[in-house]
Write a protein that holds these residues in place. Structure first.
Motif, PDB file in Angstrom:
ATOM      1  N   HIS A  15      52.553 -28.563 -40.406  1.00  0.00           N
ATOM      2  CA  HIS A  15      52.692 -28.419 -38.956  1.00  0.00           C
ATOM      3  C   HIS A  15      51.415 -27.838 -38.344  1.00  0.00           C
ATOM      4  CE1 HIS A  15      55.220 -27.971 -35.335  1.00  0.00           C
ATOM      5  NE2 HIS A  15      54.488 -26.896 -35.102  1.00  0.00           N
ATOM      6  N   SER A  19      48.764 -30.061 -36.166  1.00  0.00           N
ATOM      7  CA  SER A  19      48.664 -29.594 -34.777  1.00  0.00           C
ATOM      8  C   SER A  19      47.217 -29.353 -34.380  1.00  0.00           C
ATOM      9  CB  SER A  19      49.487 -28.320 -34.582  1.00  0.00           C
ATOM     10  OG  SER A  19      50.847 -28.582 -34.752  1.00  0.00           O
ATOM     11  N   LEU A 149      52.662 -37.017 -34.704  1.00  0.00           N
ATOM     12  CA  LEU A 149      53.587 -36.306 -33.815  1.00  0.00           C
ATOM     13  C   LEU A 149      55.000 -36.266 -34.406  1.00  0.00           C
ATOM     14  CD1 LEU A 149      52.574 -37.476 -30.219  1.00  0.00           C
ATOM     15  CD2 LEU A 149      52.204 -35.242 -31.279  1.00  0.00           C
ATOM     16  N   THR A 153      56.855 -32.830 -35.322  1.00  0.00           N
ATOM     17  CA  THR A 153      58.188 -32.548 -34.800  1.00  0.00           C
ATOM     18  C   THR A 153      59.167 -32.214 -35.922  1.00  0.00           C
ATOM     19  OG1 THR A 153      57.788 -34.011 -32.924  1.00  0.00           O
ATOM     20  CG2 THR A 153      60.089 -33.479 -33.419  1.00  0.00           C
ATOM     21  N   LEU A 174      66.523 -28.221 -29.044  1.00  0.00           N
ATOM     22  CA  LEU A 174      66.412 -29.599 -29.533  1.00  0.00           C
ATOM     23  C   LEU A 174      67.390 -30.516 -28.797  1.00  0.00           C
ATOM     24  CD1 LEU A 174      65.343 -31.722 -31.586  1.00  0.00           C
ATOM     25  CD2 LEU A 174      67.167 -30.974 -33.111  1.00  0.00           C
TER      26      LEU A 174
END
Length: 188
Positions: A15, A19, A149, A153, A174
């Protein structure tokens, strides 16, 4: 227990790294997306400025208007070297086309003139072109970005545990984040 903490550890690493890697793309798509959402008030590709003024000297009519005379009208604007053509959509109205999209409209009877200067927006225009997908090479990178992405996510969803994760506050956020676009699709 060991397996889930190992998955969360790798999830945080993936992540974080994705990112950072895709942060430029996120900013490009976000900024150009905002501008494109407001296309009715801002042109994302061009800046257009209109200047109205009056020509005081007597102007020739349609039959006697020469290219040389048109070029003298363009000199005060610094556009004489950008002339492409001129024509009369109405007997009293002359329109002059210039390289790059700028133009000049002159009422040869009243001398009223409108100069429309068209210039490219360097940064926002380039971002918008990327958002519109300028070619095959960009499609590949945009597809990689889209997959990135999805991974960002999914890793974000499983990264936290407990009341801040998918079971608690994260799950509520969410569901809200999924429901809002669905409601817009159904009702607007």
């Amino acid at each position: 227990m060991k397996l889930s903490s190992e998955i969360r550890k790798w999830s945080r690493l993936i992540h974080r790294d994705l990112s950072f890697f895709f942060s430029g793309m996120v900013l490009i798509y976000a900024i150009s997306g905002i501008v494109m959402n407001h296309r009715d008030t801002i042109n994302p590709n061009f800046s257009i400025e209109r200047k109205k003024y009056k020509i005081t000297e007597k102007l020739p009519d349609k039959a006697r208007m020469s290219k040389d005379r048109v070029l003298t009208l363009l000199q005060p604007l610094g556009e004489e070297n950008n002339y492409t053509k001129h024509y009369f959509p109405k007997t009293e109205l002359m329109k002059v086309f210039l390289k790059g999209g700028s133009n000049l409209q002159v009422n040869v009877q009243t001398g009223e003139a409108v100069y429309e200067s068209v210039t490219r927006r360097p940064l926002i225009g380039a971002m918008s072109r990327l958002h519109y997908n300028p070619g095959k090479w960009w499609t590949y990178f945009a597809d990689i970005f889209a997959v990135g992405l999805i991974i960002i996510t999914l890793s974000g969803i499983i990264m936290l545990k407990g009341n801040k994760g998918i079971i608690g506050r994260g799950g509520i956020e969410l569901v809200a984040g999924v429901l809002i676009p669905i409601l817009f699709l159904l009702f607007f």
